[in-house]
Design a protein around this motif. Structure first.
Motif, PDB file in Angstrom:
ATOM      1  N   ASP A  72       0.847  -1.194   0.000  1.00 20.47           N
ATOM      2  CA  ASP A  72       0.000   0.000   0.000  1.00 20.47           C
ATOM      3  C   ASP A  72       0.884   1.246   0.000  1.00 20.47           C
ATOM      4  OD1 ASP A  72      -2.560  -1.345   0.177  1.00 20.47           O
ATOM      5  OD2 ASP A  72      -1.947  -1.904   2.204  1.00 20.47           O
ATOM      6  N   ALA A  73       0.431   2.264  -0.737  1.00 18.66           N
ATOM      7  CA  ALA A  73       1.135   3.551  -0.832  1.00 18.66           C
ATOM      8  C   ALA A  73       2.474   3.441  -1.553  1.00 18.66           C
ATOM      9  CB  ALA A  73       1.337   4.172   0.553  1.00 18.66           C
ATOM     10  N   THR A  79       1.275   6.063 -10.850  1.00 16.30           N
ATOM     11  CA  THR A  79       1.984   5.651 -12.065  1.00 16.30           C
ATOM     12  C   THR A  79       0.998   5.319 -13.173  1.00 16.30           C
ATOM     13  OG1 THR A  79       3.809   4.785 -10.731  1.00 16.30           O
ATOM     14  CG2 THR A  79       3.660   4.033 -13.014  1.00 16.30           C
ATOM     15  N   ILE A  80      -0.068   4.597 -12.842  1.00 13.15           N
ATOM     16  CA  ILE A  80      -1.096   4.291 -13.843  1.00 13.15           C
ATOM     17  C   ILE A  80      -1.678   5.578 -14.415  1.00 13.15           C
ATOM     18  CG2 ILE A  80      -3.403   3.297 -14.172  1.00 13.15           C
ATOM     19  CD1 ILE A  80      -2.624   1.174 -12.082  1.00 13.15           C
ATOM     20  N   LYS A  81      -1.898   6.558 -13.553  1.00 16.40           N
ATOM     21  CA  LYS A  81      -2.443   7.844 -14.008  1.00 16.40           C
ATOM     22  C   LYS A  81      -1.550   8.465 -15.067  1.00 16.40           C
ATOM     23  CE  LYS A  81      -3.685  12.458 -12.310  1.00 16.40           C
ATOM     24  NZ  LYS A  81      -3.753  13.352 -11.112  1.00 16.40           N
ATOM     25  N   LYS A 238       8.840   8.571  -6.116  1.00 12.70           N
ATOM     26  CA  LYS A 238       7.658   8.275  -6.942  1.00 12.70           C
ATOM     27  C   LYS A 238       7.827   8.759  -8.380  1.00 12.70           C
ATOM     28  CE  LYS A 238       4.412  10.012  -4.192  1.00 12.70           C
ATOM     29  NZ  LYS A 238       3.063  10.322  -3.653  1.00 12.70           N
ATOM     30  N   LYS A 239       8.360   9.934  -8.543  1.00 14.51           N
ATOM     31  CA  LYS A 239       8.496  10.491  -9.892  1.00 14.51           C
ATOM     32  C   LYS A 239       9.448   9.642 -10.739  1.00 14.51           C
ATOM     33  CE  LYS A 239       7.398  15.355  -8.877  1.00 14.51           C
ATOM     34  NZ  LYS A 239       7.025  15.204  -7.462  1.00 14.51           N
ATOM     35  N   ARG A 240      10.570   9.242 -10.133  1.00 18.63           N
ATOM     36  CA  ARG A 240      11.522   8.404 -10.863  1.00 18.63           C
ATOM     37  C   ARG A 240      10.893   7.059 -11.216  1.00 18.63           C
ATOM     38  NH1 ARG A 240      14.689  10.971 -13.359  1.00 18.63           N
ATOM     39  NH2 ARG A 240      14.366   9.523 -15.054  1.00 18.63           N
ATOM     40  N   ALA A 241      10.132   6.505 -10.295  1.00 21.60           N
ATOM     41  CA  ALA A 241       9.480   5.218 -10.539  1.00 21.60           C
ATOM     42  C   ALA A 241       8.509   5.307 -11.713  1.00 21.60           C
ATOM     43  CB  ALA A 241       8.744   4.751  -9.278  1.00 21.60           C
TER      44      ALA A 241
END
Length: 284
Positions: A72-73, A79-81, A238-241
């Protein structure tokens, strides 16, 4: 601090960016703005590549299923977005199923997922998938040991049938550290627009961390194979992922005009790794 007088000296965007770069060490807001700008500058060309990729999928009747799994989180939904943001909705779907109904509970476990699989010319993003039964359900007591054992035996055969029928299955696991997960939980609870994302299952996520790790490792060792490998995304950033997972998908296919919008679509091997027993994971 930016003032009207300073702003009046900028002739174009480059002047503004140069000013932020010169003063970013003195102002964390400037540094954050520059990081977001760099992220957007890299994301938009990749999304243009995804548009070209989708056209090729439609033209050649490909069937693409992309699974997003992780604690979770871990950043799956965000990422899907970014994957789907500029795609044609008529040839793309996001599947995020609720808990099974009473009828579905008495069906073969894979039934409700089969009807969600991609048709020819379609990309389907699974925000969690049949792999709920591999990790979340046994940890939370939502399935019996017998149901779990049956699933873990059947899933490689199920995915092999998908492969033989021409469905391309991409399996992502988004890996975050325990500390980062807790930080994201706290941030969600403080945000009135994101409180709905925090559930009772999330609340137990930290408490049952080691149990999740045990079942996650069993899932990898039992269901990772050559035709549908697990791809681990280090997702503390998150952005890199997001960027690197998009690159990974694009790198797998020889679609028309590949690379026309980007300098490179090769994923960073420090962020994106196929699962091996010695793969370093953040959520170990």
């Amino acid at each position: 601090m930016l003032t009207a007088d300073i702003l009046s000296t900028f002739k174009n965007k480059s002047d503004f960016i140069a000013y932020l770069e010169q003063h970013q060490e003195d102002n964390p807001i400037y540094k954050s703005a520059l990081e977001k700008y760099a992220y957007e500058q890299e994301l938009l060309p990749l999304q243009a590549e995804l548009v070209d990729f989708q056209r090729w999928v439609q033209k050649t009747n490909q069937k693409i299923a992309i699974i997003f799994e992780g604690r979770d989180a871990s950043g799956k939904g965000g990422t899907i977005k970014r994957f789907k943001e500029h795609l044609n909705p008529r040839a793309m779907r996001v599947v995020a199923l609720n808990k099974p109904t009473e009828i579905e509970k008495n069906q073969w476990y894979f039934n409700r997922y089969i009807k969600e699989l991609p048709n020819a010319g379609e990309i389907v993003f699974f925000d969690r998938s049949w792999y709920n039964r591999a990790v979340v359900e046994p940890v939370m007591g939502f399935c019996t040991p017998e149901q779990y054992n049956r699933f873990i035996i059947q899933v490689p055969e199920f995915e092999n049938m998908l492969y033989e029928s021409g469905t391309v299955l991409i399996k992502f696991w988004f890996s975050v550290s325990k500390e980062e997960q807790q930080r994201r939980f706290e941030k969600r609870l403080k945000n009135p627009l994101k409180k709905w994302k925090f559930s009772p299952v999330d609340e137990k996520g930290q408490e049952l961390w080691d149990d999740f790790t045990k079942y996650k490792n069993q899932m990898f060792s039992r269901t990772h194979n050559s035709f549908s490998p697990w791809v681990v995304i280090k997702a503390n950033d998150k952005k890199r992922a997001r960027l690197e997972s998009i690159k990974y998908v694009l790198s797998l296919f020889e679609y028309d005009n590949k690379g026309a919008n980007c300098k490179t679509i090769l994923p960073d091997p420090n962020i994106v790794q196929r699962y091996f027993r010695n793969t370093i994971q953040l959520d170990r």
